[in-house]
Design an enzyme around this catalytic site. Structure first.
Site, mmCIF file in Angstrom:
data_model
loop_
_atom_site.group_PDB
_atom_site.id
_atom_site.type_symbol
_atom_site.label_atom_id
_atom_site.label_comp_id
_atom_site.label_asym_id
_atom_site.label_seq_id
_atom_site.Cartn_x
_atom_site.Cartn_y
_atom_site.Cartn_z
ATOM 1 N N ALA A 47 0.862 -1.173 0.000
ATOM 2 C CA ALA A 47 0.000 0.000 0.000
ATOM 3 C C ALA A 47 0.906 1.233 0.000
ATOM 4 O O ALA A 47 2.059 1.171 0.447
ATOM 5 C CB ALA A 47 -0.890 -0.010 1.231
ATOM 6 N N GLY A 54 0.690 -4.906 0.958
ATOM 7 C CA GLY A 54 -0.466 -5.048 0.070
ATOM 8 C C GLY A 54 -0.144 -5.800 -1.216
ATOM 9 O O GLY A 54 -1.030 -6.421 -1.824
ATOM 10 N N GLU A 73 4.361 -4.637 7.679
ATOM 11 C CA GLU A 73 3.529 -3.594 8.286
ATOM 12 C C GLU A 73 3.928 -3.225 9.709
ATOM 13 O O GLU A 73 3.873 -2.053 10.094
ATOM 14 C CB GLU A 73 2.044 -4.017 8.266
ATOM 15 C CG GLU A 73 1.397 -3.938 6.899
ATOM 16 C CD GLU A 73 1.631 -5.160 6.032
ATOM 17 O OE1 GLU A 73 2.432 -6.037 6.430
ATOM 18 O OE2 GLU A 73 1.027 -5.235 4.958
ATOM 19 N N GLU A 109 -0.381 -9.314 -0.304
ATOM 20 C CA GLU A 109 -1.810 -9.588 -0.083
ATOM 21 C C GLU A 109 -2.562 -9.705 -1.410
ATOM 22 O O GLU A 109 -3.472 -10.527 -1.549
ATOM 23 C CB GLU A 109 -2.403 -8.481 0.801
ATOM 24 C CG GLU A 109 -1.859 -8.555 2.227
ATOM 25 C CD GLU A 109 -2.150 -7.312 3.052
ATOM 26 O OE1 GLU A 109 -1.852 -6.190 2.575
ATOM 27 O OE2 GLU A 109 -2.663 -7.442 4.170
HETATM 28 N N1 DAK Z 1 4.510 3.221 -0.922
HETATM 29 C C1 DAK Z 1 4.858 4.354 -1.585
HETATM 30 N N2 DAK Z 1 5.972 4.482 -2.317
HETATM 31 C C2 DAK Z 1 6.778 3.407 -2.393
HETATM 32 C C3 DAK Z 1 6.480 2.197 -1.740
HETATM 33 C C4 DAK Z 1 5.281 2.116 -0.980
HETATM 34 N N3 DAK Z 1 4.869 1.001 -0.358
HETATM 35 N N4 DAK Z 1 7.480 1.319 -1.983
HETATM 36 C C5 DAK Z 1 8.367 1.981 -2.768
HETATM 37 N N5 DAK Z 1 7.945 3.231 -3.019
HETATM 38 C C6 DAK Z 1 8.622 4.260 -3.817
HETATM 39 C C7 DAK Z 1 9.827 4.815 -3.078
HETATM 40 O O1 DAK Z 1 9.430 5.813 -2.167
HETATM 41 C C8 DAK Z 1 10.655 5.367 -4.237
HETATM 42 O O2 DAK Z 1 10.094 6.586 -4.658
HETATM 43 P P1 DAK Z 1 11.072 7.850 -5.016
HETATM 44 O O3 DAK Z 1 11.874 8.087 -3.796
HETATM 45 O O4 DAK Z 1 11.890 7.360 -6.179
HETATM 46 O O5 DAK Z 1 10.097 8.939 -5.360
HETATM 47 C C9 DAK Z 1 10.401 4.355 -5.353
HETATM 48 O O6 DAK Z 1 9.182 3.673 -4.994
HETATM 49 C C10 DAK Z 1 11.508 3.336 -5.461
HETATM 50 O O7 DAK Z 1 11.692 2.745 -4.180
HETATM 51 P P2 DAK Z 1 13.138 2.657 -3.472
HETATM 52 O O8 DAK Z 1 14.027 3.750 -3.898
HETATM 53 O O9 DAK Z 1 12.876 2.481 -2.012
HETATM 54 O O10 DAK Z 1 13.675 1.288 -4.100
HETATM 55 P P3 DAK Z 1 14.696 0.258 -3.463
HETATM 56 O O11 DAK Z 1 15.045 -0.694 -4.538
HETATM 57 O O12 DAK Z 1 15.810 0.967 -2.740
HETATM 58 O O13 DAK Z 1 13.856 -0.523 -2.329
HETATM 59 C C11 DAK Z 1 11.934 -1.671 -1.468
HETATM 60 C C12 DAK Z 1 12.797 -1.341 -2.719
HETATM 61 C C13 DAK Z 1 10.679 -2.420 -1.951
HETATM 62 C C14 DAK Z 1 12.750 -2.611 -0.542
HETATM 63 C C15 DAK Z 1 11.592 -0.370 -0.716
HETATM 64 O O14 DAK Z 1 11.019 0.539 -1.651
HETATM 65 C C16 DAK Z 1 10.600 -0.587 0.389
HETATM 66 O O15 DAK Z 1 10.923 -1.093 1.465
HETATM 67 N N6 DAK Z 1 9.338 -0.185 0.158
HETATM 68 C C17 DAK Z 1 8.311 -0.223 1.142
HETATM 69 C C18 DAK Z 1 7.848 -1.640 1.319
HETATM 70 C C19 DAK Z 1 6.792 -1.735 2.379
HETATM 71 O O16 DAK Z 1 7.050 -1.445 3.560
HETATM 72 N N7 DAK Z 1 5.634 -2.143 1.935
HETATM 73 C C20 DAK Z 1 4.519 -2.346 2.817
HETATM 74 C C21 DAK Z 1 3.705 -1.128 2.757
HETATM 75 S S1 DAK Z 1 2.516 -1.171 4.042
HETATM 76 C C22 DAK Z 1 -4.256 -0.870 6.083
HETATM 77 C C23 DAK Z 1 -4.373 -0.918 4.739
HETATM 78 C C24 DAK Z 1 -3.352 -1.447 4.014
HETATM 79 C C25 DAK Z 1 -2.230 -1.896 4.613
HETATM 80 C C26 DAK Z 1 -2.135 -1.827 5.966
HETATM 81 C C27 DAK Z 1 -3.136 -1.334 6.717
HETATM 82 N N8 DAK Z 1 -5.256 -0.284 6.828
HETATM 83 C C28 DAK Z 1 -5.848 0.898 6.288
HETATM 84 C C29 DAK Z 1 -5.504 -0.691 8.166
HETATM 85 C C30 DAK Z 1 -1.140 -2.335 3.831
HETATM 86 C C31 DAK Z 1 0.082 -1.880 4.184
HETATM 87 C C32 DAK Z 1 1.235 -1.989 3.365
HETATM 88 O O17 DAK Z 1 1.224 -2.555 2.307
#
Ligand code: DAK
Length: 258
Positions: free
Chosen positions: A63, A108, A131, A111
């Site tokens: 997400a 997400g 998360e 998921e």
């Molecule tokens: N959201 C927004 N932008 C994201 C993103 C994300 N999840 N993942 C990556 N990006 C963006 C980065 O900010 C970056 O943007 P710029 O800085 O270039 O503008 C671009 O994508 C490239 O990412 P990186 O530069 O970070 O790339 P790397 O190769 O260095 O790293 C990575 C790749 C996948 C390891 C890293 O980007 C990362 O850790 N991303 C976040 C992964 C993450 O934590 N995903 C889980 C998100 S939380 C809920 C509803 C839904 C959910 C929960 C609760 N409720 C409402 C209760 C779901 C939650 C999630 O999914």
């Protein structure tokens, strides 16, 4: 402009998340675009739907964290309900779905893959539910679907620890059904989809319905779901075609969706 690209070859529909600059992160518009793409699925011509991500790095990195950062609890509940409704639509789509996971499938993204019937992945795929490192729980079904796929103990370990899992481990725990070199992933997913599409589509859908309904039911009620699925097939021309073809020693029969 849409964040979901839709392309149909024969009876295989491929939906590609297309926001590679943010690693296909799921914001409200991406969810709305998936929903619209699902509205457009024509079950008369589509027998299998593939989900994949644009770019070489990610299926979906979760997400959209930037979009969630300042949400109030009420906005978070609405976002979670919205995402869950879209993913439940994917899960309950009458025809089979395959996730071709081409890189990161985090939060997400994992998921979304788990809402599909079958997951295949590239060698560079990484799965995880990070998360709790962000101070939240999985919000699009992760606390429920991961344990159904890999078992309660493994799911709890992965969700509590936020440990990522690479493709070989995902394969060994049954989270994915196959791992391929990146360039072979989509061809392999299409080949599987085509193989599914050659079978009687109404029977395949009835199998999906019976399995999806039965998984959470006590066995006697689950068996009733199978009896309904099985008997319903005898109302179709494809059952007659399939059985007559066998009896006439005829190969390569074309099923007709009726
Ligand atoms: N959201 C927004 N932008 C994201 C993103 C994300 N999840 N993942 C990556 N990006 C963006 C980065 O900010 C970056 O943007 P710029 O800085 O270039 O503008 C671009 O994508 C490239 O990412 P990186 O530069 O970070 O790339 P790397 O190769 O260095 O790293 C990575 C790749 C996948 C390891 C890293 O980007 C990362 O850790 N991303 C976040 C992964 C993450 O934590 N995903 C889980 C998100 S939380 C809920 C509803 C839904 C959910 C929960 C609760 N409720 C409402 C209760 C779901 C939650 C999630 O999914």
């Amino acid at each position: 402009m849409s964040f979901v690209q839709s392309s149909q070859e024969g009876s295989i529909l491929t939906l590609t998340l297309n926001r590679p600059e943010a690693l296909n992160a799921l914001n409200a518009q991406v969810l709305a675009d998936i929903d619209r793409a699902l509205d457009a699925v024509d079950l008369a011509s589509v027998r299998c739907v593939l989900f994949t991500g644009a770019g070489e790095k990610a299926f979906a990195a979760g997400a959209d964290i930037a979009a969630m950062a300042d949400m109030t609890p009420e906005e978070a509940a609405a976002f979670s309900r919205r995402g869950n409704a879209v993913f439940r639509r994917i899960e309950t789509l009458p025809c089979p779905t395959i996730a071709a996971v081409n890189g990161y499938a985090l939060g997400g993204g994992c998921e979304l893959a788990m809402a599909c019937d079958i997951r295949l992945c590239a060698e560079n795929a990484v799965f995880g539910q990070p998360e709790v490192t962000l101070g939240i729980t999985p919000g699009f079904g992760g606390t429920q679907r991961l344990m159904r796929l890999v078992g309660m103990g493994r799911a709890k370990e992965l969700i509590y620890s936020a440990r990522n899992v690479k493709a070989p481990e995902a394969l060994s725990m049954g989270l994915v059904n196959g791992v391929y070199p990146a360039e072979e992933l989509l061809p392999a997913a299409k080949k599987l989809a085509e193989r599914i599409a050659r079978n009687a589509p109404l029977a395949v859908r009835a199998c999906k319905a019976a399995m999806s309904e039965g998984v959470d039911l006590p066995m006697d009620e689950a068996i009733d779901a199978e009896v309904r699925a099985f008997s319903g097939c005898f109302d179709t021309q494809d059952q007659k075609r399939g059985m007559q073809a066998f009896l006439n020693k005829q190969k390569n029969i074309e099923f007709q969706n009726n």
